[in-house]
Design a protein around this motif. Structure first.
Motif, PDB file in Angstrom:
ATOM      1  N   HIS A 145     -35.247   2.378  72.382  1.00 10.56           N
ATOM      2  CA  HIS A 145     -34.271   2.023  71.419  1.00 10.56           C
ATOM      3  C   HIS A 145     -34.043   2.808  70.240  1.00 10.56           C
ATOM      4  O   HIS A 145     -34.993   3.233  69.673  1.00 10.56           O
ATOM      5  N   ILE A 146     -32.875   3.256  70.000  1.00  6.74           N
ATOM      6  CA  ILE A 146     -32.583   4.199  68.742  1.00  6.74           C
ATOM      7  C   ILE A 146     -31.459   3.122  67.797  1.00  6.74           C
ATOM      8  O   ILE A 146     -30.710   2.716  68.415  1.00  6.74           O
ATOM      9  N   GLY A 147     -32.033   2.712  66.799  1.00  2.00           N
ATOM     10  CA  GLY A 147     -31.294   2.051  65.991  1.00  2.00           C
ATOM     11  C   GLY A 147     -29.949   2.462  65.420  1.00  2.00           C
ATOM     12  O   GLY A 147     -29.682   3.621  65.578  1.00  2.00           O
ATOM     13  N   HIS A 148     -29.031   1.649  64.908  1.00  3.78           N
ATOM     14  CA  HIS A 148     -27.822   1.971  64.753  1.00  3.78           C
ATOM     15  C   HIS A 148     -27.699   2.597  63.475  1.00  3.78           C
ATOM     16  O   HIS A 148     -26.715   3.432  63.419  1.00  3.78           O
ATOM     17  N   VAL A 149     -28.501   2.626  62.430  1.00  6.11           N
ATOM     18  CA  VAL A 149     -28.585   3.457  61.345  1.00  6.11           C
ATOM     19  C   VAL A 149     -28.986   4.795  61.689  1.00  6.11           C
ATOM     20  O   VAL A 149     -28.051   5.931  61.371  1.00  6.11           O
ATOM     21  N   ALA A 150     -30.017   5.070  62.828  1.00 10.39           N
ATOM     22  CA  ALA A 150     -30.116   6.271  63.193  1.00 10.39           C
ATOM     23  C   ALA A 150     -29.040   6.971  63.790  1.00 10.39           C
ATOM     24  O   ALA A 150     -28.862   8.147  63.722  1.00 10.39           O
ATOM     25  N   HIS A 151     -28.504   6.144  64.709  1.00  7.36           N
ATOM     26  CA  HIS A 151     -27.374   6.620  65.578  1.00  7.36           C
ATOM     27  C   HIS A 151     -26.449   7.233  64.665  1.00  7.36           C
ATOM     28  O   HIS A 151     -25.685   8.288  65.029  1.00  7.36           O
ATOM     29  N   ALA A 152     -25.951   6.339  63.743  1.00 11.06           N
ATOM     30  CA  ALA A 152     -24.753   6.799  62.790  1.00 11.06           C
ATOM     31  C   ALA A 152     -25.024   7.957  61.890  1.00 11.06           C
ATOM     32  O   ALA A 152     -24.040   8.768  61.777  1.00 11.06           O
ATOM     33  N   VAL A 153     -26.442   8.007  61.576  1.00 15.97           N
ATOM     34  CA  VAL A 153     -26.520   9.290  60.651  1.00 15.97           C
ATOM     35  C   VAL A 153     -26.759  10.810  61.529  1.00 15.97           C
ATOM     36  O   VAL A 153     -26.167  11.547  61.299  1.00 15.97           O
ATOM     37  N   MET A 154     -27.314  10.305  62.675  1.00 13.41           N
ATOM     38  CA  MET A 154     -27.529  11.523  63.641  1.00 13.41           C
ATOM     39  C   MET A 154     -26.107  11.859  63.933  1.00 13.41           C
ATOM     40  O   MET A 154     -25.733  13.213  64.238  1.00 13.41           O
ATOM     41  N   HIS A 155     -24.918  11.231  64.192  1.00 17.83           N
ATOM     42  CA  HIS A 155     -23.706  11.675  64.483  1.00 17.83           C
ATOM     43  C   HIS A 155     -22.694  12.102  63.346  1.00 17.83           C
ATOM     44  O   HIS A 155     -21.882  12.803  63.653  1.00 17.83           O
ATOM     45  N   HIS A 156     -23.067  11.679  62.046  1.00 20.40           N
ATOM     46  CA  HIS A 156     -22.055  11.958  61.157  1.00 20.40           C
ATOM     47  C   HIS A 156     -22.590  12.885  60.026  1.00 20.40           C
ATOM     48  O   HIS A 156     -21.617  13.361  59.416  1.00 20.40           O
ATOM     49  N   ALA A 157     -23.908  13.100  60.004  1.00 20.74           N
ATOM     50  CA  ALA A 157     -24.349  13.891  58.958  1.00 20.74           C
ATOM     51  C   ALA A 157     -24.167  15.532  59.109  1.00 20.74           C
ATOM     52  O   ALA A 157     -24.558  15.648  60.278  1.00 20.74           O
ATOM     53  N   ASP A 158     -23.828  16.123  58.274  1.00 22.54           N
ATOM     54  CA  ASP A 158     -23.621  17.621  58.514  1.00 22.54           C
ATOM     55  C   ASP A 158     -25.165  18.308  58.190  1.00 22.54           C
ATOM     56  O   ASP A 158     -25.444  19.406  58.837  1.00 22.54           O
ATOM     57  N   ALA A 159     -25.969  17.805  57.256  1.00 27.17           N
ATOM     58  CA  ALA A 159     -27.198  18.144  57.044  1.00 27.17           C
ATOM     59  C   ALA A 159     -28.415  18.146  58.243  1.00 27.17           C
ATOM     60  O   ALA A 159     -27.855  17.114  59.107  1.00 27.17           O
ATOM     61  N   PRO A 160     -29.367  18.748  58.360  1.00 30.15           N
ATOM     62  CA  PRO A 160     -30.321  18.578  59.372  1.00 30.15           C
ATOM     63  C   PRO A 160     -30.898  16.936  59.425  1.00 30.15           C
ATOM     64  O   PRO A 160     -31.124  16.577  58.122  1.00 30.15           O
ATOM     65  N   VAL A 161     -30.940  16.550  60.565  1.00 23.52           N
ATOM     66  CA  VAL A 161     -31.463  15.167  60.484  1.00 23.52           C
ATOM     67  C   VAL A 161     -32.826  15.050  61.372  1.00 23.52           C
ATOM     68  O   VAL A 161     -33.015  15.251  62.528  1.00 23.52           O
ATOM     69  N   ALA A 162     -33.874  14.465  60.504  1.00 29.70           N
ATOM     70  CA  ALA A 162     -35.067  14.393  61.312  1.00 29.70           C
ATOM     71  C   ALA A 162     -35.147  12.826  61.607  1.00 29.70           C
ATOM     72  O   ALA A 162     -34.940  11.784  60.875  1.00 29.70           O
ATOM     73  N   VAL A 163     -35.592  12.669  62.840  1.00 30.06           N
ATOM     74  CA  VAL A 163     -35.813  11.199  63.423  1.00 30.06           C
ATOM     75  C   VAL A 163     -37.210  11.180  63.615  1.00 30.06           C
ATOM     76  O   VAL A 163     -37.648  11.768  64.335  1.00 30.06           O
ATOM     77  N   VAL A 164     -37.754   9.993  62.882  1.00 31.09           N
ATOM     78  CA  VAL A 164     -39.168   9.985  63.141  1.00 31.09           C
ATOM     79  C   VAL A 164     -39.505   8.512  63.548  1.00 31.09           C
ATOM     80  O   VAL A 164     -39.064   7.438  63.054  1.00 31.09           O
ATOM     81  N   ALA A 165     -40.212   8.514  64.630  1.00 27.50           N
ATOM     82  CA  ALA A 165     -40.582   7.321  65.531  1.00 27.50           C
ATOM     83  C   ALA A 165     -41.579   6.573  64.850  1.00 27.50           C
ATOM     84  O   ALA A 165     -42.736   7.328  64.161  1.00 27.50           O
ATOM     85  N   HIS A 166     -41.769   5.418  64.352  1.00 29.17           N
ATOM     86  CA  HIS A 166     -42.935   4.866  63.676  1.00 29.17           C
ATOM     87  C   HIS A 166     -42.809   3.293  64.183  1.00 29.17           C
ATOM     88  O   HIS A 166     -41.989   2.741  64.922  1.00 29.17           O
ATOM     89  N   ARG A 167     -44.133   2.776  63.852  1.00 32.12           N
ATOM     90  CA  ARG A 167     -44.363   1.337  64.289  1.00 32.12           C
ATOM     91  C   ARG A 167     -43.850   0.239  63.339  1.00 32.12           C
ATOM     92  O   ARG A 167     -43.749   0.567  62.031  1.00 32.12           O
TER      93      ARG A 167
END
Length: 301
Positions: free
Chosen positions: A279-301
């Motif tokens: 599962h990828i959360g909706h916030v990560a989804h939105a930032v990944m698709h709309h941010a111009d800066a590099p986006v780091a997606v960090v998996a955590h518990r």
């Protein structure tokens, strides 16, 4: 050398920008840079349908030219290369498991045929628990920049790096996310903006109109909870200047607003499995698709 930063190449402008960003990151961390190309990358306008021998020659040339360029830009940086068997969605997560982070190119998802970089990014993020950084190619140049959006040039400000921005949820543990964000800010010597967005529960929709003090009380409690969450990290990373932002409204909107002039945006993905996969959360989804800066997606518990 303490670790490896791995970057995936497919010959697209996005992947070249990702390799440049990864080289700068590896040099900053005093890590090794490992450039990889999956032999079975889906056919696109960049990677055309050719014979296996032609594909191998093309891959070797891509890796060789890119590694040579990065060594010239970053003298002393150890750069290695490798071709991966199979499709990138399967081979890149395996490479990520051996690295400090995986860096790949990303384009906006438009729904148009050929948006393969986006689909590879999503599949890779879903399949690995290592941080994955998505880098866009852009032709725009900010003040003080000297290159075409590679993320490899200084910008105006107090130092060579702009802010790192991280979005957090104070209602859940996010130690892995904060550890990554604080470390990135410490490595760069830059400010870390920590954004938490909140709203009153639906049942309290009319409460502020009846008693204006209710929202003020909640605001104070949220701000205090955020400060308490960050206190041990401030103590562990005393050199990092931290700006706390507890704001009202949609989370993704506020993270994207803060990220407009940032060097790196950090968002979390909770490690949890569903019947249809990760599962990828909706916030990560939105930032990944709309941010111009590099986006780091960090998996955590």
């Amino acid at each position: 050398m303490t670790g490896t930063v791995t970057a995936g190449l497919d010959g697209s402008p996005q992947s070249i920008a990702a390799a440049h960003w990864a080289a700068r990151e590896a040099a900053l961390r005093r890590d090794r840079l490992h450039l990889v190309h999956a032999d079975d990358w889906p056919t696109t306008a960049v990677v055309r349908l050719v014979s296996p021998d032609e594909q191998r020659r093309w891959s070797d040339t891509l890796l060789s030219r890119t590694s040579d360029e990065l060594r010239k830009r970053h003298p002393g940086l150890e750069v290695t290369t490798g071709r991966l068997p199979g499709r990138p969605a399967a081979s890149l997560p395996a490479e990520a498991s051996k690295a400090e982070m995986l860096v790949i190119g990303s384009r906006r998802l438009t729904g148009m045929p050929g948006s393969l970089i986006g689909s590879v990014s999503m599949a890779t993020i879903s399949a690995t628990e290592r941080p994955v950084v998505l880098v866009r190619a852009t032709s725009s140049k900010g003040k003080g920049e000297t290159g075409p959006g590679t993320g490899d040039e200084p910008v105006e400000g107090t130092g060579p790096y702009r802010d790192v921005v991280v979005g957090v949820d104070i209602d859940h543990s996010c130690d892995g996310l904060l550890a990554f964000a604080f470390d990135e800010a410490a490595q760069r010597g830059c400010t870390l903006q920590v954004v938490h967005a909140w709203s009153l529960p639906l049942g309290f929709s009319y409460a502020p109109a009846l008693d204006p003090g209710i929202q003020s009380d909640v605001e104070r409690r949220v701000a205090q909870t955020l400060s308490d969450l960050l206190l041990p990290w401030r103590e562990e990373f005393p050199s990092v200047n931290v700006v706390e932002k507890a704001v009202v409204g949609p989370v993704a909107q506020h993270v994207l607003y803060a990220a407009a002039l940032a060097d790196l945006v950090v968002v979390g993905r909770r490690i949890r499995r569903s019947p249809v996969g990760a599962h990828i959360g909706h916030v990560a989804h939105a930032v990944m698709h709309h941010a111009d800066a590099p986006v780091a997606v960090v998996a955590h518990r």
